[in-house]
Design a protein around this motif. Sequence first.
Motif, PDB file in Angstrom:
ATOM      1  N   ASP A  74       0.843  -1.081   0.031  1.00 36.33           N
ATOM      2  CA  ASP A  74      -0.094  -0.089   0.271  1.00 36.33           C
ATOM      3  C   ASP A  74       1.011   1.273  -0.073  1.00 36.33           C
ATOM      4  O   ASP A  74       0.512   2.119  -0.676  1.00 36.33           O
ATOM      5  N   SER A  75       2.059   1.151   0.888  1.00 34.24           N
ATOM      6  CA  SER A  75       3.011   2.574   0.891  1.00 34.24           C
ATOM      7  C   SER A  75       3.358   2.635  -0.690  1.00 34.24           C
ATOM      8  O   SER A  75       3.704   3.738  -0.629  1.00 34.24           O
ATOM      9  N   LEU A  76       3.641   1.502  -1.287  1.00 34.68           N
ATOM     10  CA  LEU A  76       4.340   1.826  -2.618  1.00 34.68           C
ATOM     11  C   LEU A  76       3.333   2.349  -3.654  1.00 34.68           C
ATOM     12  O   LEU A  76       3.546   3.148  -4.393  1.00 34.68           O
ATOM     13  N   ARG A  77       2.057   1.923  -3.473  1.00 33.56           N
ATOM     14  CA  ARG A  77       0.954   2.469  -4.331  1.00 33.56           C
ATOM     15  C   ARG A  77       0.492   3.780  -4.166  1.00 33.56           C
ATOM     16  O   ARG A  77       0.072   4.331  -4.844  1.00 33.56           O
ATOM     17  N   THR A  78       0.855   4.114  -2.765  1.00 30.69           N
ATOM     18  CA  THR A  78       0.451   5.609  -2.482  1.00 30.69           C
ATOM     19  C   THR A  78       0.989   6.708  -3.623  1.00 30.69           C
ATOM     20  O   THR A  78       0.720   7.622  -4.078  1.00 30.69           O
ATOM     21  N   ARG A  79       2.443   6.330  -4.126  1.00 22.51           N
ATOM     22  CA  ARG A  79       3.307   7.166  -4.864  1.00 22.51           C
ATOM     23  C   ARG A  79       2.716   6.733  -6.136  1.00 22.51           C
ATOM     24  O   ARG A  79       3.103   5.631  -6.785  1.00 22.51           O
TER      25      ARG A  79
ATOM     26  N   GLU B 166       1.011   5.927 -14.288  1.00 25.07           N
ATOM     27  CA  GLU B 166      -0.331   5.664 -13.467  1.00 25.07           C
ATOM     28  C   GLU B 166      -0.986   6.976 -13.472  1.00 25.07           C
ATOM     29  O   GLU B 166      -2.029   7.010 -13.719  1.00 25.07           O
ATOM     30  N   LEU B 167      -0.246   8.092 -13.288  1.00 25.21           N
ATOM     31  CA  LEU B 167      -1.000   9.426 -13.606  1.00 25.21           C
ATOM     32  C   LEU B 167      -1.629   9.587 -14.602  1.00 25.21           C
ATOM     33  O   LEU B 167      -2.621  10.067 -14.908  1.00 25.21           O
TER      34      LEU B 167
ATOM     35  N   ARG C 215      -5.951   2.826  -0.504  1.00 19.56           N
ATOM     36  CA  ARG C 215      -5.366   2.819   0.981  1.00 19.56           C
ATOM     37  C   ARG C 215      -3.963   2.949   1.058  1.00 19.56           C
ATOM     38  O   ARG C 215      -3.092   2.146  -0.012  1.00 19.56           O
ATOM     39  N   PRO C 216      -3.106   3.381   1.812  1.00 17.31           N
ATOM     40  CA  PRO C 216      -3.933   4.375   2.982  1.00 17.31           C
ATOM     41  C   PRO C 216      -3.942   5.643   2.278  1.00 17.31           C
ATOM     42  O   PRO C 216      -3.702   5.875   1.128  1.00 17.31           O
ATOM     43  N   HIS C 217      -4.462   6.550   2.771  1.00 20.89           N
ATOM     44  CA  HIS C 217      -4.781   7.758   2.396  1.00 20.89           C
ATOM     45  C   HIS C 217      -3.420   8.410   2.077  1.00 20.89           C
ATOM     46  O   HIS C 217      -2.317   8.232   2.860  1.00 20.89           O
ATOM     47  N   PRO C 218      -2.987   9.332   1.071  1.00 23.12           N
ATOM     48  CA  PRO C 218      -1.658   9.754   0.717  1.00 23.12           C
ATOM     49  C   PRO C 218      -0.993  10.334   2.213  1.00 23.12           C
ATOM     50  O   PRO C 218       0.272  10.440   1.999  1.00 23.12           O
ATOM     51  N   TRP C 219      -1.749  11.075   3.099  1.00 19.76           N
ATOM     52  CA  TRP C 219      -1.065  11.598   4.149  1.00 19.76           C
ATOM     53  C   TRP C 219      -0.843  10.983   5.225  1.00 19.76           C
ATOM     54  O   TRP C 219      -0.526  11.579   6.358  1.00 19.76           O
TER      55      TRP C 219
ATOM     56  N   THR D 285       2.065  15.689  -0.065  1.00 17.19           N
ATOM     57  CA  THR D 285       3.324  15.740  -0.753  1.00 17.19           C
ATOM     58  C   THR D 285       3.195  15.808  -2.219  1.00 17.19           C
ATOM     59  O   THR D 285       2.137  15.326  -2.781  1.00 17.19           O
ATOM     60  N   VAL D 286       3.911  16.185  -2.998  1.00 16.30           N
ATOM     61  CA  VAL D 286       4.014  16.325  -4.425  1.00 16.30           C
ATOM     62  C   VAL D 286       3.903  15.080  -5.086  1.00 16.30           C
ATOM     63  O   VAL D 286       4.322  13.677  -4.673  1.00 16.30           O
ATOM     64  N   GLY D 287       2.756  15.044  -6.082  1.00 15.69           N
ATOM     65  CA  GLY D 287       2.441  13.648  -6.729  1.00 15.69           C
ATOM     66  C   GLY D 287       1.114  12.963  -5.977  1.00 15.69           C
ATOM     67  O   GLY D 287       0.538  12.256  -6.592  1.00 15.69           O
ATOM     68  N   ASP D 288       0.832  13.417  -4.665  1.00 15.65           N
ATOM     69  CA  ASP D 288      -0.304  12.887  -4.187  1.00 15.65           C
ATOM     70  C   ASP D 288      -1.769  13.022  -4.935  1.00 15.65           C
ATOM     71  O   ASP D 288      -1.850  14.188  -5.545  1.00 15.65           O
ATOM     72  N   VAL D 289      -2.643  12.044  -5.326  1.00 16.83           N
ATOM     73  CA  VAL D 289      -3.558  12.248  -5.936  1.00 16.83           C
ATOM     74  C   VAL D 289      -4.806  11.915  -4.949  1.00 16.83           C
ATOM     75  O   VAL D 289      -4.871  10.818  -4.356  1.00 16.83           O
ATOM     76  N   PHE D 290      -5.784  12.851  -4.879  1.00 21.01           N
ATOM     77  CA  PHE D 290      -6.724  12.772  -3.785  1.00 21.01           C
ATOM     78  C   PHE D 290      -8.066  13.368  -4.329  1.00 21.01           C
ATOM     79  O   PHE D 290      -8.101  14.032  -5.303  1.00 21.01           O
ATOM     80  N   THR D 291      -9.225  13.116  -3.410  1.00 25.00           N
ATOM     81  CA  THR D 291     -10.237  13.884  -3.767  1.00 25.00           C
ATOM     82  C   THR D 291     -10.696  14.899  -2.635  1.00 25.00           C
ATOM     83  O   THR D 291     -10.161  14.672  -1.506  1.00 25.00           O
TER      84      THR D 291
END
Length: 486
Positions: free
Chosen positions: A184-189, A194-195, A389-393, A400-406
């Motif tokens: 999950d921590s890898l998937r966050t970035r 992906e972007l 998951r987890p939330h980027p924060w 952080t630069v690159g976080d994608v969120f709603t």
Amino acid sequence: MRLPLLRTFAALLLPTALWAQAIPLAEYAARRDSLAARIDSGVVVAFGTRSPVGFARPAQLPAFRYLTGFLEPDAAFVMVVGGEKSGGTLFTEARDPRRALYDGFPPDSSTIARQVGLTARSLPALVPMLDSLAATGLPFYALRDFETSDYASQDSLTRGASFMRSFSARHRELEWRDAHPILDSLRTRKSPAELALLRRAIAITVEGLEEAMRAIRPGMWEYEVEALLQAAFRRTGGDGAAFVSIIGSGPNSTQYHYHANNRRMLAGETVVMDVGAGYGGYAADVTRTVPVSGRFTPEQRAVYQIVRQAQAAAERTVKPGSSYAAWRDSARMVVARGVARLGLTEGVDATFDPPWAEQCSANPVACTQSFLYMAHGLGHGIGLEVHDRPHPWYGTGTFTVGDVFTTEPGIYISTRLLDILPDTPKNRAMIAKVRRNVERYQNVGIRIEDDYVVTRTGLEWLSQAPRELVEVEAEMARRPRPAASR
Ligand code: GLY
Ligand code: MN
Ligand code: MN
């Protein structure tokens, strides 16, 4: 000057499937290497999705997809970390030839090697291999095969879970660890590839929402809107809806995750459209709330403005290093002030006795009256899952630069909210003060949700569908006029 025009034209001609870059094989290998680096030594065991029982389209599980890129059902993956480097092995199930006439012939090992860059073996070889690895004393890192992280704890009867249970019964000394937090921590970035897929998913969603705004009219059914959006999500080469579309009109607009979508929409109501296309497995998540008649009523307008101001306040806080709490609290404060101004609470900080009182010690805001009108979080990461998951924060508490969120504030007003309150003196006093106002705004449910990426200088708004009151009304005014009755 001519080049951009030419590019735009070329983009229109290109098949949409080529529009976004797929994830390169080297990126999958790099993901496996990153996982291996975090584990140091151990055996990773992952299970993919099963063949559906019925006529559903198989959808690979996000964690398995992230690690392998393999989309066929009924596979397992093993990677030995430590000692000799292992790129990992895929175990696939042979398909009975008669069954293959229905479900297709699965790829052979040379096709798999070419498509996903992994060595493939047949599934019966899995247990003997794991038996011998268990004897090495290495810890086993499991990637369990739950459908979505939201329901991971409830989803315990999967093939992977039962395999691990019976395997552990035979190898009692074996130590199982959970590989999900690492993955999950890898998937966050998110990588650039992906972007690109997320941008495409979001662009398709925006197009669909604009089309819906130009189609909605009194008398239309919620499912017609759902169908229109599904068509937009597929004809563009998207995967379809990344989650069940929420098309909630009138009273249904006040239910956060309504999805029956079977009501006829009436003039004077709002309809919440919380939808997202998938593209290459990546999920958009965008909400627009529009007036069925094309014009918001004064009550809807008042609530909409508060929600939009809450969203704008949260947006303004975000830049690299800014705090998650500031983002969350800024929106909540605008909502609290707004609902107090509308007379829906006894005051900005007024508290009550909620049905979820046990949550208030950990989260005191849950006991404020304004929470009743927005009892959900402000947003979440998106990616291979709509609630990535987890939330980027998570962990740092910062963006952080690159976080994608709603960011998705909402206000949902219904007398049902008062009916569910425990009968206490505090609640009786509150209800006496606010009921008439709640009745005035009855069934006004407004949510606005957008997708963003944090950039070096701040925030990029990715889901640029009409959003301000006037923009929504202007888009709806572009609806073709009904033919004059003869
Ligand atoms: N579409 C579900 C959500 O917004 O969280
Ligand atoms: Mn949503
Ligand atoms: Mn969302």
